[in-house]
Scaffold this active site. Structure first.
Site, PDB file in Angstrom:
ATOM      1  N   TYR A  27      42.393  57.389  54.335  1.00 20.59           N
ATOM      2  CA  TYR A  27      42.991  58.465  53.488  1.00 20.59           C
ATOM      3  C   TYR A  27      44.562  58.464  53.745  1.00 20.59           C
ATOM      4  O   TYR A  27      44.904  58.936  54.690  1.00 20.59           O
ATOM      5  CB  TYR A  27      42.310  59.848  53.504  1.00 20.59           C
ATOM      6  CG  TYR A  27      42.780  60.792  52.519  1.00 20.59           C
ATOM      7  CD1 TYR A  27      43.739  60.580  51.589  1.00 20.59           C
ATOM      8  CD2 TYR A  27      42.523  62.145  52.682  1.00 20.59           C
ATOM      9  CE1 TYR A  27      44.154  61.708  50.629  1.00 20.59           C
ATOM     10  CE2 TYR A  27      43.037  63.008  51.777  1.00 20.59           C
ATOM     11  CZ  TYR A  27      43.757  62.931  50.711  1.00 20.59           C
ATOM     12  OH  TYR A  27      44.230  63.982  50.028  1.00 20.59           O
ATOM     13  N   LYS A  87      41.519  55.505  50.053  1.00 21.85           N
ATOM     14  CA  LYS A  87      42.049  56.384  49.061  1.00 21.85           C
ATOM     15  C   LYS A  87      43.672  56.630  49.387  1.00 21.85           C
ATOM     16  O   LYS A  87      44.127  57.012  50.501  1.00 21.85           O
ATOM     17  CB  LYS A  87      41.607  57.911  49.113  1.00 21.85           C
ATOM     18  CG  LYS A  87      42.125  58.802  48.039  1.00 21.85           C
ATOM     19  CD  LYS A  87      41.856  60.250  48.360  1.00 21.85           C
ATOM     20  CE  LYS A  87      42.645  61.037  47.376  1.00 21.85           C
ATOM     21  NZ  LYS A  87      42.935  62.398  47.716  1.00 21.85           N
TER      22      LYS A  87
END
EC number: 4.3.3.7
Length: 299
Positions: A134, A162
């Site tokens: 992330y 992400k």
């Protein structure tokens, strides 16, 4: 794998700092599943992950997994400054039915790129579930470089990424770097970029607005996958209107979250309660938000 589609970062409905609003949570989960979302992400930025007690985090994971019953994958945020806590939360998430976990870099001391590789490789070695990286540099002070993502993607337990940097050039470089490896999932956080990113080859979006209007984001994703430009233009305009009218009130670091939860409370989806140290919008901002929300048509 790869995971694809709209995976909303679930808002954490609260009654107070220590109490989940279970009725609102159930309605929220059911509403998203009925709209056709492809997964759910609990304990992300939108879920106020760093502000919740560990007992509340565990309760949230267990409740959501129980509500979903395997119908879509549940991803769990395990970002922490202590790796042991990330491992423990992952083990708990696996026991109650989660499919994967998501971790941003530790957010106190900044890490160099070689340190990031070492950190995430060691963490992935210990995790009992697959790991999504992330990238959230505005909150962690650390940007995960494209080269670092490529290096980490070789680890068998690191399955996706992400990006919430809102840096289009960076994201396109990342998508290009994985052009021959479609099994590695690439998701975009900022929903304003979701359709264009999917057109360029990203796998989907972690779109906070899907807490309010889940079908809009699911439809936009499918339009992008189908290269339906006419539908994309129409739906994207709604996404941009939501962004301007709900997320951009005030100059708070948490304006996005205040606006999102405030709008959800006006629609009866959850209470307007943020976990400390954050606070909900006051009366004046809520009046502006109410007018703005009422002006959004067709969603």
């Amino acid at each position: 794998m790869p995971l694809e589609g709209i995976v909303p970062p679930l808002v954490t409905p609260l009654i107070d700092d220590q109490t989940l609003d279970l009725e609102a949570l159930k309605e929220l989960v059911d509403r998203m599943l009925e709209a056709g979302v492809h997964g759910l992400f609990v304990l992300g930025t939108t879920g106020e992950c760093t502000s919740l007690s560990y007992s509340l985090r565990r309760q949230l994971i267990e409740e959501v997994c129980g509500m979903v019953q395997g119908r879509v994958p549940v991803l769990v945020g395990i970002t922490d400054t202590a790796p042991d806590e990330s491992v423990a939360l992952t083990d708990f998430a696996k026991r109650v039915g989660a499919a994967a976990v998501v971790a941003a870099p530790p957010y106190y001391f900044g890490l160099s790129q070689p340190e990031l590789v070492t950190y995430f490789e060691r963490l992935a070695d210990r995790l009992s579930l697959p790991l999504f990286l992330y990238n959230m540099p505005s909150h962690t002070k650390t940007m995960i470089s494209v080269e670092t993502v490529v290096a980490l993607s070789r680890h068998p337990n690191i399955v996706g990424f992400k990006d919430s940097s809102a840096n289009g050039g960076y994201l396109h470089a990342l998508i290009y770097a994985f052009r021959d490896r479609p099994e590695f999932s690439i998701f975009v956080g900022p929903e304003e970029m979701m359709a264009s990113s999917v057109l360029m080859g990203a796998h989907g979006g972690v779109s906070g607005g899907a807490n309010i209007f889940p079908k809009l984001y699911v439809d936009l994703y499918h339009a992008a996958k189908a290269n339906d430009k006419e539908s994309i233009v129409t739906l994207q305009a709604k996404v941009m209107e939501i962004s301007a009218k709900i997320y951009a009130l005030g100059t708070y670091g948490s304006s996005y979250l205040k606006g999102l939860k405030g709008a959800m409370s006006l629609l009866g989806l959850c209470q307007n309660v943020l976990a400390a140290p954050h606070t909900a919008f006051g009366e004046a901002d809520m009046e502006k938000l109410k007018r703005n929300l009422e002006s959004i048509e067709g969603v």
